[in-house]
Design a protein around this motif. Structure first.
Motif, mmCIF file in Angstrom:
data_model
loop_
_atom_site.group_PDB
_atom_site.id
_atom_site.type_symbol
_atom_site.label_atom_id
_atom_site.label_comp_id
_atom_site.label_asym_id
_atom_site.label_seq_id
_atom_site.Cartn_x
_atom_site.Cartn_y
_atom_site.Cartn_z
ATOM 1 N N UNK A 25 6.630 13.597 1.463
ATOM 2 C CA UNK A 25 7.105 14.277 2.667
ATOM 3 C C UNK A 25 8.165 13.452 3.396
ATOM 4 N N UNK A 26 8.068 12.127 3.271
ATOM 5 C CA UNK A 26 9.027 11.249 3.953
ATOM 6 C C UNK A 26 10.294 11.022 3.130
ATOM 7 N N UNK A 27 10.367 11.637 1.948
ATOM 8 C CA UNK A 27 11.538 11.473 1.100
ATOM 9 C C UNK A 27 11.569 10.143 0.370
ATOM 10 N N UNK A 28 10.430 9.443 0.307
ATOM 11 C CA UNK A 28 10.348 8.183 -0.428
ATOM 12 C C UNK A 28 9.893 8.493 -1.849
ATOM 13 N N UNK A 29 10.726 8.211 -2.833
ATOM 14 C CA UNK A 29 10.415 8.555 -4.220
ATOM 15 C C UNK A 29 9.449 7.555 -4.847
ATOM 16 N N UNK A 30 8.510 8.085 -5.642
ATOM 17 C CA UNK A 30 7.547 7.260 -6.379
ATOM 18 C C UNK A 30 7.829 7.424 -7.870
ATOM 19 N N UNK A 31 8.122 6.330 -8.590
ATOM 20 C CA UNK A 31 8.068 4.918 -8.153
ATOM 21 C C UNK A 31 9.433 4.328 -7.784
ATOM 22 N N UNK A 32 10.497 5.130 -7.722
ATOM 23 C CA UNK A 32 11.835 4.564 -7.504
ATOM 24 C C UNK A 32 11.930 3.765 -6.205
ATOM 25 N N UNK A 33 11.340 4.305 -5.144
ATOM 26 C CA UNK A 33 11.382 3.624 -3.847
ATOM 27 C C UNK A 33 10.088 2.843 -3.560
ATOM 28 N N UNK A 34 8.981 3.451 -3.878
ATOM 29 C CA UNK A 34 7.674 2.832 -3.606
ATOM 30 C C UNK A 34 6.767 3.032 -4.823
ATOM 31 N N UNK A 35 6.121 1.957 -5.275
ATOM 32 C CA UNK A 35 5.115 2.045 -6.333
ATOM 33 C C UNK A 35 3.726 2.170 -5.710
ATOM 34 N N UNK A 36 2.871 2.958 -6.356
ATOM 35 C CA UNK A 36 1.529 3.208 -5.817
ATOM 36 C C UNK A 36 0.491 3.001 -6.916
ATOM 37 N N UNK A 37 -0.569 2.268 -6.574
ATOM 38 C CA UNK A 37 -1.710 2.075 -7.482
ATOM 39 C C UNK A 37 -2.981 2.503 -6.755
ATOM 40 N N UNK A 38 -3.846 3.200 -7.475
ATOM 41 C CA UNK A 38 -5.153 3.565 -6.947
ATOM 42 C C UNK A 38 -6.257 2.754 -7.591
ATOM 43 N N UNK A 39 -7.486 3.258 -7.445
ATOM 44 C CA UNK A 39 -8.640 2.574 -8.026
ATOM 45 C C UNK A 39 -9.710 3.609 -8.334
ATOM 46 N N UNK A 40 -10.296 3.532 -9.509
ATOM 47 C CA UNK A 40 -11.409 4.349 -10.020
ATOM 48 C C UNK A 40 -11.028 5.110 -11.287
ATOM 49 N N UNK A 41 -9.775 5.571 -11.388
ATOM 50 C CA UNK A 41 -9.345 6.392 -12.519
ATOM 51 C C UNK A 41 -10.122 7.701 -12.568
ATOM 52 N N UNK A 96 -1.918 -2.937 1.360
ATOM 53 C CA UNK A 96 -3.234 -2.496 0.894
ATOM 54 C C UNK A 96 -3.881 -1.532 1.874
ATOM 55 N N UNK A 97 -4.332 -0.380 1.352
ATOM 56 C CA UNK A 97 -5.169 0.541 2.119
ATOM 57 C C UNK A 97 -6.593 0.336 1.626
ATOM 58 N N UNK A 98 -7.407 -0.286 2.462
ATOM 59 C CA UNK A 98 -8.757 -0.681 2.078
ATOM 60 C C UNK A 98 -9.760 0.435 2.354
ATOM 61 N N UNK A 99 -10.928 0.311 1.732
ATOM 62 C CA UNK A 99 -12.035 1.195 2.055
ATOM 63 C C UNK A 99 -12.660 0.794 3.380
ATOM 64 N N UNK A 100 -13.623 1.567 3.863
ATOM 65 C CA UNK A 100 -14.198 1.317 5.188
ATOM 66 C C UNK A 100 -14.945 -0.005 5.275
ATOM 67 N N UNK A 101 -14.995 -0.559 6.462
ATOM 68 C CA UNK A 101 -15.685 -1.823 6.701
ATOM 69 C C UNK A 101 -17.175 -1.678 6.374
ATOM 70 N N UNK A 102 -17.743 -2.738 5.827
ATOM 71 C CA UNK A 102 -19.162 -2.731 5.493
ATOM 72 C C UNK A 102 -19.468 -2.260 4.091
ATOM 73 N N UNK A 107 -4.052 1.228 -3.059
ATOM 74 C CA UNK A 107 -5.123 1.900 -2.326
ATOM 75 C C UNK A 107 -6.458 1.612 -3.003
ATOM 76 N N UNK A 108 -7.502 1.478 -2.205
ATOM 77 C CA UNK A 108 -8.801 1.050 -2.716
ATOM 78 C C UNK A 108 -9.549 2.128 -3.482
ATOM 79 N N UNK A 109 -9.060 3.357 -3.457
ATOM 80 C CA UNK A 109 -9.572 4.368 -4.397
ATOM 81 C C UNK A 109 -8.483 5.421 -4.637
ATOM 82 N N UNK A 110 -8.683 6.232 -5.661
ATOM 83 C CA UNK A 110 -7.652 7.185 -6.069
ATOM 84 C C UNK A 110 -7.441 8.289 -5.040
ATOM 85 N N UNK A 111 -8.503 8.668 -4.339
ATOM 86 C CA UNK A 111 -8.328 9.747 -3.366
ATOM 87 C C UNK A 111 -7.413 9.315 -2.226
#
Length: 357
Positions: A277-293, A203-209, A262-266
């Protein structure tokens, strides 16, 4: 004989003002109709105490003069300015900007104007100064988009005489609150990834507070715990794509990472770039979900799976609660929770076989 005695609008005064190009005012209407300025104001505000024949005479005078009442004229009898104040923070971001747009549109439909103040920081003194400024300008009530804990503490000191509705806050029982169901949104994101066979979700969270960020961390953690999955330490971003990119590079270097929320789409956008850039394919190697749409989410490569946050509904509900409070019909301490929805697109897929050993 005067206009008041005959019951007919007088015909004097119109030609001089019209040909002079001067816009008629309430005094002109009162003079032509043979009534007081206060009576004209009562007609504008549809006060039932005005006799039907008097109302007809005033409306006829308005029509003859081409009078168009201003908001200040309408407020004379009601004691209200029909102006509402809005305090927002970080207004350039998609969420706050969308909410502010929705509030403006809903206010216009209800016959109100919006006076908004965008603050860069939510320090207590700054927030209170904004509330006091809006009150001094005659705002009938205030909506505060209150995304941080500091904002809560400041708004807790707002005078009870100022009608207040807050967004994303944890104020006491007397203040109506509109909030998105962030914890549920995070849970839906994690459950979706776990259902695809991913052993855990980073999880990549938003800022504290930030209250929404904290609720999304809570939903993420609870979903992992409920599934008996490993709960790694969340990484803390700042809502920006650049922070998502920087943290995404850290995750991209770890072969065991197969799912990121990730806690938001940006920030998710930055993660996508780092993985590419790291050569990790999405979603074959890593799945990613954002938030906000965000509007761009369907057009990213790949199209981004995300949690839809209904900012327009949030803004409409906030305005509705404030108008209810102004009319005396609202309940104290209403907490209106706007539902969220998981939007599945191409950035999520089954866990790679190597993740299972």
């Amino acid at each position: 004989m005067s206009a008041a005695a005959t019951g007919k609008p007088a015909s004097t005064g119109r030609s001089r003002r019209s040909f002079a190009g001067i816009k008629p005012v309430m005094d002109d209407v009162a003079r032509l109709a043979g009534v007081s300025k206060q009576t004209v104001s009562r007609v504008l505000n549809e006060n039932p105490s005005v006799r039907p024949e008097t109302r007809t005479r005033v409306l006829a005078a308005m029509n003859e003069l081409g009078y168009r009442p201003s908001s200040s004229a309408r407020s004379l009898a009601s004691g209200r300015t029909r102006i509402l104040g809005v305090i927002s923070f970080d207004a350039a971001r998609h969420g706050p900007a969308s909410i502010l747009t929705a509030i403006n549109l809903a206010a216009r439909e209800a016959g109100y104007l919006i006076s908004s103040i965008a603050l860069p920081l939510s320090e207590a003194d700054t927030v209170m100064q904004a509330v006091e400024r809006l009150a001094a300008e005659g705002a009938d009530g205030v909506i505060a988009i209150a995304p941080q804990q500091h904002t809560d503490k400041a708004l807790a000191h707002v005078a009870p005489a100022i009608p207040l509705v807050t967004l994303e806050s944890h104020l006491g029982s007397d203040t109506p609150v509109v909030t998105s169901d962030s914890a549920t949104g995070a849970r839906l994101a994690v459950e979706h990834l776990l259902s695809l066979g991913h052993p855990t979700v980073r999880h990549i969270a938003g800022p504290s507070g930030w209250l929404a960020a904290e609720q999304r961390v809570l939903g993420w953690r609870r979903a992992l715990e409920a599934a008996g999955a490993f709960v790694p330490e969340p990484l803390i971003g700042d809502w920006s794509a650049s922070s998502g990119y920087s943290l995404g590079r850290q995750l991209a270097s770890q072969p065991d990472v197969t799912a990121v929320f990730a806690s938001n789409d940006h920030m998710a956008l930055g993660v996508l770039r780092a993985l590419h850039e790291a050569g990790r394919r999405v979603p074959d190697d890593v799945s990613v979900i954002g938030y906000d749409d965000i509007p761009e989410a369907p057009y990213l490569l790949p199209p981004l799976t995300t949690v839809h946050n209904d900012f327009a509904e949030t803004g409409r509900r906030a305005l509705h609660l404030l108008l209810q409070r102004l009319s005396g019909d609202g309940e104290s301490g209403v907490r209106s929770i706007v539902p969220v929805e998981l939007i599945v697109r191409a950035s999520t897929g089954p866990a790679p076989r190597r993740a299972d050993g």
